[in-house]
Design a protein around this motif. Sequence first.
Motif, mmCIF file in Angstrom:
data_model
loop_
_atom_site.group_PDB
_atom_site.id
_atom_site.type_symbol
_atom_site.label_atom_id
_atom_site.label_comp_id
_atom_site.label_asym_id
_atom_site.label_seq_id
_atom_site.Cartn_x
_atom_site.Cartn_y
_atom_site.Cartn_z
ATOM 1 N N GLY A 1 0.851 -1.174 -0.007
ATOM 2 C CA GLY A 1 0.097 0.065 -0.115
ATOM 3 C C GLY A 1 1.047 1.342 0.003
ATOM 4 O O GLY A 1 0.465 2.067 -0.752
ATOM 5 N N ARG A 2 1.963 1.117 0.627
ATOM 6 C CA ARG A 2 2.806 2.384 0.717
ATOM 7 C C ARG A 2 3.551 2.662 -0.525
ATOM 8 O O ARG A 2 3.697 3.791 -0.912
ATOM 9 C CB ARG A 2 3.966 2.364 1.963
ATOM 10 N N GLU A 3 3.690 1.627 -1.087
ATOM 11 C CA GLU A 3 4.473 1.546 -2.622
ATOM 12 C C GLU A 3 3.328 1.793 -3.653
ATOM 13 O O GLU A 3 3.855 1.967 -4.699
ATOM 14 C CB GLU A 3 5.325 0.501 -2.813
ATOM 15 N N GLY A 4 2.360 1.823 -3.235
ATOM 16 C CA GLY A 4 1.234 1.972 -4.547
ATOM 17 C C GLY A 4 0.959 0.890 -5.264
ATOM 18 O O GLY A 4 0.390 0.886 -6.479
ATOM 19 N N THR A 5 1.591 -0.558 -4.709
ATOM 20 C CA THR A 5 1.402 -1.792 -5.642
ATOM 21 C C THR A 5 0.325 -2.633 -5.266
ATOM 22 O O THR A 5 0.325 -3.580 -5.573
ATOM 23 C CB THR A 5 2.937 -2.457 -5.662
ATOM 24 N N ALA A 6 -0.531 -2.199 -4.214
ATOM 25 C CA ALA A 6 -1.338 -3.184 -3.789
ATOM 26 C C ALA A 6 -2.572 -3.125 -4.596
ATOM 27 O O ALA A 6 -2.779 -1.968 -5.104
ATOM 28 C CB ALA A 6 -2.061 -2.677 -2.073
ATOM 29 N N LEU A 7 -3.519 -4.059 -4.703
ATOM 30 C CA LEU A 7 -4.573 -4.271 -5.802
ATOM 31 C C LEU A 7 -5.672 -3.165 -5.447
ATOM 32 O O LEU A 7 -6.025 -2.566 -6.199
ATOM 33 C CB LEU A 7 -5.314 -5.652 -5.207
ATOM 34 N N ALA A 8 -5.696 -2.558 -4.244
ATOM 35 C CA ALA A 8 -6.475 -1.647 -3.610
ATOM 36 C C ALA A 8 -6.245 -0.250 -4.369
ATOM 37 O O ALA A 8 -7.210 0.743 -4.347
ATOM 38 C CB ALA A 8 -6.931 -1.607 -2.346
ATOM 39 N N CYS A 9 -4.907 -0.084 -4.580
ATOM 40 C CA CYS A 9 -4.471 1.303 -5.171
ATOM 41 C C CYS A 9 -5.098 1.806 -6.451
ATOM 42 O O CYS A 9 -5.073 2.960 -6.879
ATOM 43 C CB CYS A 9 -2.926 1.077 -4.947
ATOM 44 N N ARG A 10 -5.486 0.836 -7.149
ATOM 45 C CA ARG A 10 -6.086 1.176 -8.395
ATOM 46 C C ARG A 10 -7.310 0.265 -8.624
ATOM 47 O O ARG A 10 -7.745 -0.809 -8.301
ATOM 48 C CB ARG A 10 -5.418 0.677 -9.794
#
Length: 371
Positions: free
Chosen positions: A227-236
Motif C-alpha cells: 500500500g505504501r509503495e502503491g502496488t497493492a490491488l486496492a491502489c487502483r
Amino acid sequence: MDMASHPAVATAHAFAPAQRVRWAALADEAAEANAFYAPDMLGAALDHLAGDAHVRMVEAQRDGELIGLMPVVVASRHGRLPIGCVTNWMHDHCFFGAPLIRRGEEVAAWRALLGQLDEARWAQGFLHLRGLDAAGANAAALEALCVEQRRGRREVHRYDRAMLRSELDADAYWESQVRAKKRKELRRLQKRLAELGAVESRLLADRADLAAWCGEFLALEASGWKGREGTALACRAEDAAFFRAACAAALDHGRLHFLRMDLDGRAIAMLVNFRHGEGAFSFKIAFDEALGRFSPGVLIEIANLHAVQADSAIGWMDSCAAADHPMIDSLWAERRTITQYRIALKGPGRSAAFALANGVEALGRRLKGQE
C-alpha cells in the motif's frame, strides 16, 4: 493430414460470453494447466485490465474445434532493444504465460498459432514467449515444431521458483523438508500468537462470504508495504475490480482456494490461490504487518501446506514467486523452471529482427565474459 486451421484474430473486447464458453471447454482439456489463461482469470483481466493494451486473442482450430488459445499484444520494444515484437499478454498480476492447448493436439495447435502470426501484417518482428514451464507441454511442442519447420528458436532467460509437489502428507513433508531449528522457532511463534487470543485458519466455503473476504484481503494488503509503495490491488480501481471478478468467477466454477488466518475473528493473514486442472497457482498473500514479530505470512503458508496436501484434487501448487524467494524457498523443496523464448516468424523483415536480437544478446554476453 494436419487439418488444424485458424480463424481471423479478434481483439479482446470483441468477444461475447458465448466465445468465452468455448475457452472454458478448451481449458477443461488443456495439456498444461494455467489458471491465468483459464476463463475465470482471463475474462476478468480482459474486462478490467486490458485498457489500451489492444489484446488480440489468437485461436487455433481443427475441424471447427478450438485447440489453441493465446492472448498476445504487440510490444514496441524487446527489453532494451527498439525492436517491435509480438508477445503473450502477461499483465501485472499474471505469473504464468503458457497458452491453452488441447491435450493431444499440442504440435497441431502451435502449427496453427505460429502460422497465423506468420500471416498477420500486424505481427512485428518475432514472437517473445514469457512465463513458460521449461518442462511443460508448450515448451516440448514448440521445440518439436521449430525443429520440424527449421524455425529459429532461442531461449532468452530462465530461473527456478518454488513449487509444492509431493505425495507426503503435510506433517511428513514439514518434518522432512524444513530444518529442525526453523520448525522449532515457528512452533514457538504459533504458541506466542495463541496467547493473544483464539487463532483459527479456514477456507472460504460460502459464496455469501466472498465479497467480505475480498474486501478484507484488499484492506489487509493495502495496510502494508504494498500500500505504501502503491502496488497493492486496492491502489487502483481496475486492479481491485479484476481481483473481485476473478475470485467470483473462480469460486463459481470450483477453482478458488481462499484461505485466511484469524485472531479473535479478525483476519491477520490471507492467501489466495487459483486452481486449474490438477494444479493450483498461489496468487497473492497479505498479512498484518503490526503482528510481524509472529511471522503471520509464514504461519498462513503452514496452514496452506496442510490445506493443499489434504486436498486430493490438488496435485501440485506453483508458488508464482520470484527466484530465490527467502520465505517460500525455505518451506517448499520442489522447483519449477520458468523460461522465455524468442521464436522466429516468417515474413519480410522478421528474420532480420530475430537475427538482430540474437546478435545483440550474444554480444552482450561476450562483453560480460559469459561466453
